[in-house]
Design a protein around this motif. Sequence first.
Motif, short mmCIF file in Angstrom:
data_model
loop_
_atom_site.label_atom_id
_atom_site.label_comp_id
_atom_site.label_asym_id
_atom_site.label_seq_id
_atom_site.Cartn_x
_atom_site.Cartn_y
_atom_site.Cartn_z
N ALA A 83 -2.81 -21.18 12.25
CA ALA A 83 -2.20 -20.93 10.95
C ALA A 83 -1.06 -19.93 11.09
O ALA A 83 -1.01 -19.14 12.04
N SER A 84 -0.17 -19.94 10.13
CA SER A 84 0.96 -19.01 10.14
C SER A 84 0.46 -17.57 10.00
O SER A 84 -0.52 -17.29 9.31
N TRP A 85 1.17 -16.67 10.66
CA TRP A 85 0.86 -15.23 10.60
C TRP A 85 2.20 -14.51 10.50
O TRP A 85 2.93 -14.42 11.47
N ASN A 86 2.51 -14.04 9.31
CA ASN A 86 3.86 -13.55 9.03
C ASN A 86 3.92 -12.09 8.63
O ASN A 86 4.98 -11.62 8.19
N ARG A 87 2.81 -11.36 8.77
CA ARG A 87 2.85 -9.94 8.37
C ARG A 87 1.88 -9.15 9.23
O ARG A 87 0.77 -9.61 9.53
N GLY A 88 2.29 -7.96 9.63
CA GLY A 88 1.43 -7.09 10.42
C GLY A 88 1.74 -5.63 10.15
O GLY A 88 2.72 -5.30 9.46
N THR A 89 0.89 -4.75 10.68
CA THR A 89 1.08 -3.31 10.52
C THR A 89 1.14 -2.66 11.90
O THR A 89 0.56 -3.15 12.86
N ALA A 90 1.83 -1.54 11.95
CA ALA A 90 1.97 -0.81 13.21
C ALA A 90 2.21 0.66 12.91
O ALA A 90 2.47 1.05 11.76
N LEU A 91 2.12 1.47 13.96
CA LEU A 91 2.40 2.90 13.87
C LEU A 91 3.71 3.20 14.60
O LEU A 91 4.14 2.44 15.47
N TRP A 92 4.32 4.29 14.25
CA TRP A 92 5.50 4.73 14.98
C TRP A 92 5.14 4.96 16.45
O TRP A 92 4.00 5.34 16.76
N ALA A 93 6.08 4.75 17.35
CA ALA A 93 5.90 4.89 18.80
C ALA A 93 4.96 3.84 19.37
O ALA A 93 4.43 4.00 20.46
N GLU A 94 4.80 2.73 18.66
CA GLU A 94 3.97 1.62 19.14
C GLU A 94 4.88 0.43 19.46
O GLU A 94 5.93 0.25 18.86
N THR A 95 4.44 -0.40 20.40
CA THR A 95 5.13 -1.65 20.69
C THR A 95 4.37 -2.77 20.01
O THR A 95 3.20 -3.01 20.30
N PHE A 96 5.05 -3.44 19.08
CA PHE A 96 4.42 -4.49 18.29
C PHE A 96 5.01 -5.83 18.69
O PHE A 96 6.22 -5.94 18.94
N ALA A 97 4.18 -6.86 18.76
CA ALA A 97 4.67 -8.18 19.18
C ALA A 97 4.09 -9.28 18.30
O ALA A 97 2.95 -9.19 17.82
N PHE A 98 4.88 -10.31 18.11
CA PHE A 98 4.42 -11.55 17.49
C PHE A 98 5.20 -12.68 18.13
O PHE A 98 6.13 -12.46 18.93
N GLN A 99 4.84 -13.91 17.79
CA GLN A 99 5.52 -15.07 18.36
C GLN A 99 6.07 -15.96 17.26
O GLN A 99 5.52 -16.01 16.15
#
Length: 567
Positions: free
Chosen positions: A28-44
């Motif tokens: 299924a589609s995944w179009n939103r996420g959360t992260a903290l500053w100084a973090e490396t966030f990834a999606f495809q």
Amino acid sequence: MAENHSQFQTRCVSSLVKVFADEALTEASWNRGTALWAETFAFQVAYRSEALVYSLKVEVSSELAPWTTVRSVGLAPSELPTFAHSDDYVLRKTPGLYPDPLYPLSNNGMRVYPGQWRTLWVTVDLPSKEAWAAAGGSSEGVRSFTLDIQFKGDEGAELGSQRFVLDVLPAELPQQKLIHTEWMHYDCLATYYNIEIFGEKHWELIERYAGNAVRHGMNMLLTPLFTPPLDTAVGGERPTVQLVDVELTAEGEYRFGFDRLVRWVEMCDRVGIRYLEFSHLFTQWGARHAPKIVATAAEGGEQRQKRIFGWETEATGEPYRRFLSRFLPALDAFIRAHNLEHRCYFHISDEPNLTQLEDYRSAGAILKEHLGAYPFIEALSDYGFYEQGLVPVPIPANDHIDSFLDNGVSELWTYYCCGQSVDVSNRFFNMPSARNRILGYQLYKYGIKGFLHWGYNFWNTQNSREAIDPYRVTDAGGAFPSGDAFAVYPGTDGPLDSIRWEVFREALQDLRACELLESLSGRERVLELLDKGLPEPLTFRHYPREASWLLTKRAEINERIAKLSGA
């Protein structure tokens, strides 16, 4: 944004999805996420074209664009995806092409093959709050950023787009406490790139590979005092990778030079390596022989390089004992002169078993006579070595860790390699990425102090009999399941990441997020949150299998951090 072209489909999915070119995309589609500053966030962003596209180009529009990298997920062959005794928590057991290497996008665009789902890997390296403020941004409250990914085909035709929303919370991911080492094989770098060992090009590459490792959570570096006696056939020999200069005088005495070791420490300081893991001073699997050691010695009236110790050298025989009695005090003096006392760790022999306990004991006694003030670490699986006081800091495999946990070992590390293919976490090609990432929560729950893996870039066959091309051979010549022997691929000027390496970083970031939440709410609250809703408590063998659990759990942790941080 909608999938807006009848001939070209796009879909955002999480970093925990492995998209195969020869099967339908059901995620299924995944179009939103959360992260903290100084973090490396990834999606495809997955995409599929009905027709051949000769030159697909990608553009990113976002306030976070300067911190965003887009790479193409490539396919790698696997002839040995799994051992026969592995479990069924895998995606496939068949040979074939697996999504793994991450390639930079070409300025000339990508070729898109018809009827195949492929993906882009989008990485956002969020700056620290201080760096964001210096760039003119505000980190107060929750900041919602949109990332628009646009696809353009031949002659600039617009094919489709996707929008991802990243909510960055008003807290910063803390520094990593876990000690993390992945063994870098320096001879493999020299062999693949066809360069001189410890020539200038070699030094440049080592620094680039070490820098990549640091960015993925590695803070300890295998330091080859002498050629590491690892993954070498008995009687065989790997190329000489030796930082310490040894001179054997005409009188039979030894002199030592540490200039290269000084340069090594300076390089480690530049890239952010905190700990030095000195290479094993006895051979693997039993500590019965000396490692390969080369010295300059007078021969025929000239000074020549020659091997003075190796497989023919008895570990506890007088010649090697005498060498160590001269070398170890000199090394200790070097460490103290450079204020490295609290950064150094030592090995005796890798993966000893109980049948080799007495050999290990004898070898260890020689080292500890001179190095007793330093910590000794060892990958092993038999509790008896720790029980008899032979390994103060044991590193059992994650499928042999229970006896160490049950006995309350405090300074406990863990590792996995090719043998850990039933129940526990690992990162083979054919394993779901969730099985890779779950390790972060397991490390946190059990207070594990360090993690070791043997294969950052082992580009040889088993026992180093031959060098391999890691783009063609991913199983060490049919020895280990694909994904065990290396985490990075050799690029033109440095390492190329794999999706396994990226997801492993996410596991370590989950660990750091738990530690941040613990500082705000206490450890018991975090442990309660991890086990909440599970049919049985989280362990190294029992854990949720769904990627959705990992994504939801991290979102819950982030929400609690934001609330307690006053957002």
